[in-house]
Design an enzyme around this catalytic site. Structure first.
Site, short mmCIF file in Angstrom:
data_model
loop_
_atom_site.label_atom_id
_atom_site.label_comp_id
_atom_site.label_asym_id
_atom_site.label_seq_id
_atom_site.Cartn_x
_atom_site.Cartn_y
_atom_site.Cartn_z
N HIS A 85 -51.81 -21.26 49.99
CA HIS A 85 -52.44 -22.52 49.55
C HIS A 85 -53.79 -22.27 48.86
O HIS A 85 -54.28 -23.14 48.16
CB HIS A 85 -52.53 -23.54 50.69
CG HIS A 85 -53.58 -23.30 51.73
ND1 HIS A 85 -53.33 -22.64 52.91
CD2 HIS A 85 -54.88 -23.64 51.78
CE1 HIS A 85 -54.43 -22.61 53.63
NE2 HIS A 85 -55.39 -23.20 52.97
N ASP A 221 -47.90 -18.25 54.83
CA ASP A 221 -48.94 -18.78 53.94
C ASP A 221 -49.81 -17.66 53.35
O ASP A 221 -50.96 -17.51 53.73
CB ASP A 221 -49.80 -19.78 54.73
CG ASP A 221 -50.66 -20.65 53.83
OD1 ASP A 221 -50.82 -20.31 52.63
OD2 ASP A 221 -51.18 -21.67 54.30
N SER A 651 -59.61 -20.28 55.45
CA SER A 651 -58.27 -19.99 54.97
C SER A 651 -58.30 -18.69 54.21
O SER A 651 -59.17 -18.48 53.37
CB SER A 651 -57.77 -21.10 54.07
OG SER A 651 -57.19 -22.09 54.85
N1 ARG Z 1 -54.33 -27.22 56.89
C1 ARG Z 1 -54.58 -25.98 56.21
C2 ARG Z 1 -55.95 -26.02 55.55
O1 ARG Z 1 -56.76 -26.84 55.88
C3 ARG Z 1 -53.48 -25.67 55.25
C4 ARG Z 1 -53.42 -26.52 54.05
C5 ARG Z 1 -52.36 -26.18 53.05
N2 ARG Z 1 -51.06 -26.69 53.37
C6 ARG Z 1 -50.63 -27.95 53.07
N3 ARG Z 1 -49.43 -28.30 53.46
N4 ARG Z 1 -51.35 -28.80 52.41
O2 ARG Z 1 -56.21 -25.66 54.44
N1 GLU Z 2 -56.47 -24.45 56.04
C1 GLU Z 2 -57.89 -24.35 56.12
C2 GLU Z 2 -58.53 -23.83 54.82
O1 GLU Z 2 -58.06 -24.09 53.75
C3 GLU Z 2 -58.26 -23.46 57.25
C4 GLU Z 2 -57.88 -24.08 58.48
C5 GLU Z 2 -59.01 -24.82 59.08
O2 GLU Z 2 -59.52 -25.79 58.52
O3 GLU Z 2 -59.38 -24.35 60.15
O4 GLU Z 2 -59.58 -23.24 54.83
#
Ligand code: ARG
Ligand code: GLU
Length: 719
Positions: A85, A221, A651
């Site tokens: 991502h 990911d 991330s």
């Molecule tokens: N929650 C994770 C973060 O904050 C992964 C985000 C990417 N994945 C998604 N399905 N949008 O970045």
């Molecule tokens: N998915 C998050 C990011 O893009 C990291 C996960 C979190 O927020 O802890 O940095």
């Protein structure tokens, strides 16, 4: 300053106390603040192996990836590992209906096939030092926030001139602890970062939004890039002559996996946390701000989703935008639930009661802290309506891209009144931005967004905060938002890239009017004007007051709770967090394990599904149990969780074992723990990582990219 110094010593003398799990620590302070505890928890290396300015250390393998994620160097040819991502925008930019890398994945089987990404960069941290004394020189308690900031800005400019650095290095000076301390970072930024590989989205984003922020997770990911440098190994703009960067340090990769209780660290660039807020602020986030933003995004997502499901072209164009909107939306939902479930407000109130007790007992030392909480409560009550208006503006206006186009067109008009160089530069910037925007734009989608979001803008806000021109146009269209949207989008020329270009070219020869009288530009200008007149002044004044009170409260907490070792809130600077691999009790009778396997991917697999389909090749490998050296006892590990304190920006951060070897890749947090940015609870907050063996399995067995595997340094302690 002397007072501050004394307090710092007092704080240090209480280090013996255990403070496991919570905290995002500054790497240069680990030796003093954390090393002893880290070793007790299972770290086998020393703090000097993590951060060292005289020889290569782990920090030299960590980069800020584009300023929004973390990546790490995993080969001596500058190979970078980050999340899928995080690299997604790059993958999307290279994708088309013919070459659909989002859907099918992308792999470079030699350096020549790697893809260039203008604008993408990787920043190394060379050194970190405290500079509080020179930066706060001349700052006094009686100063207004504006005076204070201008003194600090002057100090920063002066101080920068005295710093010794190489010509290819940059200086960053940032506030910590709400401006009570300042640190300087010397950085090196590489601007030629090429795409090496990414799995299909069905692996890299398996489970999509349904699984996002959730455990158990089965997402691969990850994506890979490579840093290129000039022939001298120094940062250089993109050139076909650039060569793979030779790092000071790259990470070794362990194939041993993690057991329950094993020590892990996550090293990266966490973006923003607010761990030291008063209860009033937490309550406001929970009951006003988060719900407002959630409501707006819910509507926007419904619109995008309805178009993306029907149209493959729109799906490609809007994929990254959709994911970004959805990601924060879902996080805020989890945050509200988690703050409630963990009684965050109650806990803060308890802490505040303890704070006030100590302050009253020590009137001499804490004279300035007696009314502090009362003032903070009042300040948050005062700002609430302004904060609501700000959230509405910030959430709605940028999502309507017609307004973004209008902003840019108006910027060109404004610049035309300035000198030639400024005008030319603005025009280039504007054209670049618009080219990027139109590559991912569909006017029909945008019109529907306008219709739906403008209705919220008008109906959910105080009338005085709504643009008069908008109200007038709405009335002219029979108070129908659909009719209004149709009128605006059929009359404006800003949605047509060719007509817009002509308009912009015409500005030079006096055609500014044709921009400013365009219906969309005029409407946007009036919306902005209304906000600037009715919201900004009050908001800015109240925010300055809160900033000042919050800075005092931060220092006060450090002065009053002398037994606690404080870590600064995340601010996109390099931090290390550590904890142990373990599951958690999500709620009554529900306990989560800490590892997932490919079996779980197959359990979730739904042929043809938007979120849970997988490539046939993955199914074949699974059926043959063809996991190579990456499986254990006939199973392929996929993800695991641990009690590392992480946030957005982490991330792509490496998960390291006690030896500093790479064992995983951080990418998310568990649903029940998303409130950790505001209220970290070690019983329930867990970060989610892809097991590095799943990454290697996909690269090696699924993609057949042996060229990548052969670059890596794989290690194993197991015989
Ligand atoms: N929650 C994770 C973060 O904050 C992964 C985000 C990417 N994945 C998604 N399905 N949008 O970045
Ligand atoms: N998915 C998050 C990011 O893009 C990291 C996960 C979190 O927020 O802890 O940095």
């Amino acid at each position: 300053m002397k007072k501050y110094f004394l307090l710092f010593i007092v704080t240090l003398s209480f280090v013996a106390k255990s403070f496991a799990d919570e905290g995002m620590w500054l790497p240069q302070l680990l030796a003093t603040l954390n090393e002893k505890e880290m070793k007790k928890m299972g770290m086998k290396i020393s703090a000097a192996d993590i951060y060292n300015i005289s020889k290569g250390s782990l920090k030299d393998a960590i980069v800020s990836f584009g300023g929004f994620c973390t990546a790490e160097v995993i080969s001596d040819k500058g190979l970078l590992l980050t999340n899928h991502h995080c690299g997604f925008d790059a993958v999307q930019n290279h994708s088309s209906i013919q070459n659909n890398y989002i859907r099918d994945g992308f792999w470079a089987y030699n350096n020549g096939q790697e893809l260039q990404n203008p604008g993408l960069f990787a920043t190394f941290i060379i050194s970190i030092n405290e500079v509080t004394v020179p930066i706060l020189n001349g700052v006094t308690a009686g100063m207004s926030e504006r005076e204070r900031q201008s003194t600090i800005d002057k100090n920063i400019n002066e101080f920068k001139k005295t710093v010794q650095k190489e010509s290819y290095q940059d200086i960053l000076i940032r506030p910590f602890f709400d401006g009570n301390k300042y640190f300087i970072f010397i950085t090196e930024t590489y601007k030629d970062v090429r795409l090496v590989g990414a799995p299909p989205s069905s692996i890299g984003n398996f489970g999509k939004d349904t699984d996002n922020w959730m455990w158990p997770r089965h997402t691969g990911d990850f994506s890979m890039f490579r840093i290129y440098a000039g022939k001298d190994n120094k940062p250089a703009d993109y050139s076909p002559d650039n060569v793979p960067y030779k790092p000071k340090r790259s990470l070794s990769i362990s194939l041993d996996g993690m057991k329950e209780g094993d020590f892990t660290m996550v090293f990266g660039f966490p973006g923003r946390t607010m761990e030291y807020l008063p209860s009033a602020a937490v309550a406001q986030t929970m009951t006003v701000s988060d719900p407002a933003k959630i409501g707006i995004r819910e509507k926007a997502l419904q619109v995008l989703n309805s178009f993306m499901r029907k149209d493959e072209q729109i799906k490609i164009q809007y994929a990254a935008k959709y994911a970004t909107i959805e990601n924060a939306y879902k996080k805020w939902k989890g945050e509200v639930l988690g703050l409630k479930a963990s009684n965050a407000v109650g806990k803060k109130q308890e802490l505040e009661a303890g704070f006030e007790k100590i302050v009253l007992l020590q009137p001499a030392m804490n004279a300035g802290y007696v009314d502090l909480l009362k003032k903070l409560n009042q300040a948050y009550a005062d700002i609430e309506p302004f904060g609501y208006a700000r959230d509405y503006y910030n959430e709605i206006i940028p999502k309507i891209e017609l307004f973004t186009i209008a902003t840019n067109a108006i910027a060109a008009v404004t610049a035309s009144g300035k000198d030639d160089a400024t005008y030319k530069k603005t025009l280039t910037d504007v054209n670049e931005k618009l080219d990027g925007l139109f590559g991912e734009y569909n006017a029909t989608v945008d019109q529907k967004l306008f219709e739906v979001l403008m209705e919220m803008y008008v109906k959910d806000q105080k009338e005085e905060n709504v643009s008069p021109l908008l109200k007038k146009m709405l009335a002219e269209n029979g108070n129908s938002f659909a009719a209004l949207a149709k009128a605006v989008y059929s009359q404006t020329v800003l949605t047509d890239p060719v007509k817009l270009k002509n308009l912009l070219t015409g500005i030079a020869t006096g055609g500014t009017q044709s921009v400013t009288t365009d219906v969309a530009a005029a409407l946007y200008a009036d919306i902005l004007k209304t906000y600037v007149a009715n919201v900004s002044p009050g908001l800015n004044e109240l925010q300055a007051n809160i900033n000042q009170l919050q800075r005092t409260y931060m220092q006060a907490q450090m002065d009053v709770f002398t037994k606690k070792v404080f870590y600064p809130d995340a601010n996109s600077t390099l931090r290390l967090t550590y904890g142990n691999v373990k599951g958690y009790n999500a709620r009554d009778a529900v306990k989560y394990d800490f590892y997932t396997y490919l079996d779980g991917v197959m359990e979730k697999y739904k042929p043809g599904d938007y979120e849970f389909d997988v490539p046939q090749k993955l199914i074949d490998l699974y059926n043959k149990k063809d996991f190579g050296p990456y499986g254990v006892n006939g199973r392929q590990p996929v993800c695991f969780i641990a009690a590392n304190h992480t946030t957005g920006g982490n991330s792509g951060s490496p998960a390291l074992d006690g030896y500093g070897n790479l064992v995983g890749l951080n990418f998310d947090r568990v649903w029940e723990g998303t409130m950790s940015d505001i209220n970290y609870d070690k019983n329930i907050c867990r970060n989610i990582m892809v097991d590095i063996r799943y990454v290697l399995f996909i690269v090696d067995k699924f993609a057949g990219a042996k060229n990548i595997i052969s670059e890596l340094k794989l290690v194993s302690k197991k015989k």
